[in-house]
Scaffold this motif. Sequence first.
Motif, mmCIF file in Angstrom:
data_model
loop_
_atom_site.group_PDB
_atom_site.id
_atom_site.type_symbol
_atom_site.label_atom_id
_atom_site.label_comp_id
_atom_site.label_asym_id
_atom_site.label_seq_id
_atom_site.Cartn_x
_atom_site.Cartn_y
_atom_site.Cartn_z
ATOM 1 N N THR A 379 -16.905 5.849 5.106
ATOM 2 C CA THR A 379 -18.136 6.200 4.265
ATOM 3 C C THR A 379 -19.223 5.281 4.391
ATOM 4 O O THR A 379 -20.327 5.175 3.783
ATOM 5 C CB THR A 379 -17.752 6.099 2.889
ATOM 6 O OG1 THR A 379 -16.960 4.984 2.472
ATOM 7 C CG2 THR A 379 -16.774 7.315 2.567
ATOM 8 N N HIS A 381 -22.523 3.447 5.531
ATOM 9 C CA HIS A 381 -23.924 3.978 5.758
ATOM 10 C C HIS A 381 -24.939 3.145 6.120
ATOM 11 O O HIS A 381 -24.775 1.717 5.911
ATOM 12 C CB HIS A 381 -24.239 4.778 4.682
ATOM 13 C CG HIS A 381 -24.407 4.039 3.241
ATOM 14 N ND1 HIS A 381 -25.749 3.194 3.218
ATOM 15 C CD2 HIS A 381 -23.535 3.734 2.332
ATOM 16 C CE1 HIS A 381 -25.553 2.707 1.785
ATOM 17 N NE2 HIS A 381 -24.350 3.139 1.406
ATOM 18 N N LYS A 845 -20.590 15.723 -0.815
ATOM 19 C CA LYS A 845 -20.607 14.456 -0.171
ATOM 20 C C LYS A 845 -20.142 13.282 -0.875
ATOM 21 O O LYS A 845 -19.336 12.596 -0.566
ATOM 22 C CB LYS A 845 -21.979 14.100 0.793
ATOM 23 C CG LYS A 845 -21.970 12.946 1.328
ATOM 24 C CD LYS A 845 -23.405 12.478 2.038
ATOM 25 C CE LYS A 845 -23.323 11.160 2.635
ATOM 26 N NZ LYS A 845 -24.771 11.033 3.038
ATOM 27 N N GLY A 849 -16.522 11.228 -0.589
ATOM 28 C CA GLY A 849 -16.836 9.758 -0.274
ATOM 29 C C GLY A 849 -15.849 9.183 -1.120
ATOM 30 O O GLY A 849 -15.100 8.223 -0.689
ATOM 31 N N GLN A 853 -12.544 6.858 0.432
ATOM 32 C CA GLN A 853 -12.309 5.570 0.383
ATOM 33 C C GLN A 853 -11.032 5.108 -0.412
ATOM 34 O O GLN A 853 -10.158 4.166 0.253
ATOM 35 C CB GLN A 853 -13.543 5.063 -0.644
ATOM 36 C CG GLN A 853 -14.960 4.953 -0.076
ATOM 37 C CD GLN A 853 -16.078 4.633 -0.893
ATOM 38 O OE1 GLN A 853 -15.874 4.804 -2.141
ATOM 39 N NE2 GLN A 853 -17.236 4.209 -0.202
#
Length: 873
Positions: A379, A381, A845, A849, A853
């Motif tokens: 996850t 970014h 999303k 996520g 995780q």
Amino acid sequence: MPGANLTRVEAQERASIVSNPKYTVSLDLTQGPKSFTSEAVISFDAAKRGASTFLDLIGSRVDSVELNGVALDPAKVWQDSRIELKSLKVHNEVKVKALCDYSHTGEGLHRSVDPSDGRVYLYSQFEVPDARRMYAVFDQPDLKATFDFSVVAPESWIVLGNMPASSCEPVDQQTKPGTLEKAPAEGSKRWTFETTPRMSSYLTAICAGPYAQWTTEYANEDGRTVPMGLYCRQALKSALDKDADYLFDISKKGFAFYAKTWGVPYPYAKYDQIFVPEYNAGAMENIGLVTFRDQYIFESKATGAKINRRVETVLHEMAHMWFGDLVTMKWWNDLWLNESFAEFMSTLCTAEATEWSDDWATFCSGEKSWALTEDQLPTTHPIVAPINDLHDTEVNFDGITYAKGASVLKQLVAYVGREQFFQGIHNYLEKHAYSNATLADLLAELEATSGRDLKAWSAQWLEESGINTLTSKVSTDAEGRITAMSIEQSAPEESPVLRPHRLGIGFYSKNGEGKVVRTDRFELDIDGESTAISEVVGKVRPDFMLINDDDLTYAKLRLDAESLKFAQENLYLFEDSLARAVVLLSFWDMTRDGEYPAEDFVRLVLKTLSSEHQSTTFRYALGQLSTTAHSFVPKSRRPEVLEEVAQGLWQLALAAEPGSDEQLQLVQAYLGYGDDQDFEDHARAMLSGSSELKDLEVDNNMRWSVIHALAGQNMASEDEIEAELSKRDTTENREFAMGARAVRPTKAAKAWAWDQALHNENLTNSQIEAAADGFSGSGDEDLYAPYIDKYFEAVDWVWAHKTFHIAETLLNPLSAGGLYPYKADPATLVRTGDAWLAAHGDAPKALRGMIIQNVEASRRALHVQTYNEGLRK
């Protein structure tokens, strides 16, 4: 999930239509314990006649909507938290009267009742999209406006807003019918506040209640006198009174440091800091009215790490007054411009303007380790994250946006030069004051002052995800002189970006007193897969060579073999706190990656703790020790290692200076094990005052820590928990009691905690958190096995029925806590989690996520356990 999810496209479309908004907002807080009335009058211009747009409002009822003098039917125009506005004129005025509900989740206008005295306290929390829970608004950051607030409240209350009050008058009981839902109660006052400067709606704030108050003034650098205030619940008055002068002093040092560093004095009319109960975050940078969680008021003895963190938080929120408030991002993809900058600046200010001069070691041990953890997840970014809607934003308050961004800014300062960097910041603040800006605007100013082309730098550091690994390779001759050194750079397959790094190389050796000290240092640029370090060739190799000395860049470190061996044996002798933190973080990262034996790391940490005095490094080393012993050591070896750790911590606590920070942290850590045969005796002795630990202060929080620990071993009954609560029934102690009941390792206790966290609508957000954390806090694999399926079956329901922050608390990514049964068999968790993800490819999303995780944490635990099991074969 309640409330429409504003997308970036919708926000851009609305910003293309709406301009020059102005708000007049009237609230009546005397309507009872459930709701308040909200009246908003909004004037604005439209880009073209006949256009359409919408306001945001989450309420229980809309009584009237009037657009340009024409009454609209609320039932037709108010849908899914939006009020539709059609057939706009060039200049428009809309009036909305509504009934809104107080929150008990820390979102919107939160209402808390202190059980110790029955007093009611209100505070607002609007980031990201929650100003709409208090008044009708164009709730997006780039539609800045001026705001005029007035609030009717009981006369015994203090009411605070972003601006000073211009008047506070008794309410005329002959108020005209229809102005309010009903005439305000006897003994009410109307507080009217000065008009705000142009600002974003998420930064507006109202706090109200019988708060205790302290005041002072600051002689601002522009010649103004800025009033300052501190506020808290009456129940915490005596505790804050002891720290009020210190907090004012820290705040004034922050004002002076920021004004000097940026050349821009504090821009607003006042500066209030208020400590509020049941808070979801650490703090919030509302203009002129910063809210903090009131756990930052220390009734019981606090560790140095917590006190240090409070200083950083005060200075972090203050930095936002310039960076985030004065100049604000246009959309949430540039959230990092707020948070990374405030995180970097608060660390710099703490290190250079307060007594916490080793704060970069604090940053490395705490924030940077957080960033490294999150940056190695699927996850991860870019720092400049793609944000398509509000839910994307809500999960972006993470270790990438805060800690990685701050670390990369430290690298940028080293790259362009400190003087050039801050001159660029000055120009950026001056040019975009009271408006919105983007990353491109910031880079333009930094390029102008530094002369460097930052477009390629930004593309690699800010716009690409992932973390590089820097590996040191060193060769020496027979005389011990360095014949060659290189730093090899690698990147993960999923983000194969090699970056330029400005870094230091430190030479360290033992001195005559047996301490490891720095003897030389080189600063240089590296780039590409391999960089030859010619600066050190021909020099006598020291005992230890530290790449990334002074922690200038952001990367994973792999030391050369001789340096690694020396550090294993001598880390506890390193004199410099930042060097120790950098090296320990490298060992931890290797342990998490299954490249360093877990049991070796356990013994390294126990040895290091014997001489470590940097409080945050101490705190995180204890946390890493716990994760390693509980999750990374193979199951076959775990009981033996846990007993070794527990006994080691107890012996370190006995050896620590009586009453010291180290003693306190060691005892708190020891209570998290319960794996030695003397545990209950030690714990009971603390409660009775007969402990062999000299000068240990067993105050309220320590007593609850002991009771929680006993409950976690099924050694504390319900009667004992209730008896402790009855001694002092406070907001905090109710949360402690909830956690103690939930942590008991029995089927009945886990079933109760699960039900309370999910279904008890009377619990506050903080009590839900305590129940969920207690649920996962103690027990074995078999106890949690039934909850694997239950957890994944509950996910969709939680997301659909809870607010975002409550859903996050319950689903709880990344940490030990929440309802994710992380202590269950990791292989089963991974298998079940992967199946859920495969079946929910279209889930939001943000939700995916969280689950990713959690599953990745279990996958890592399984991988590292397998590696360590293999070492014994």
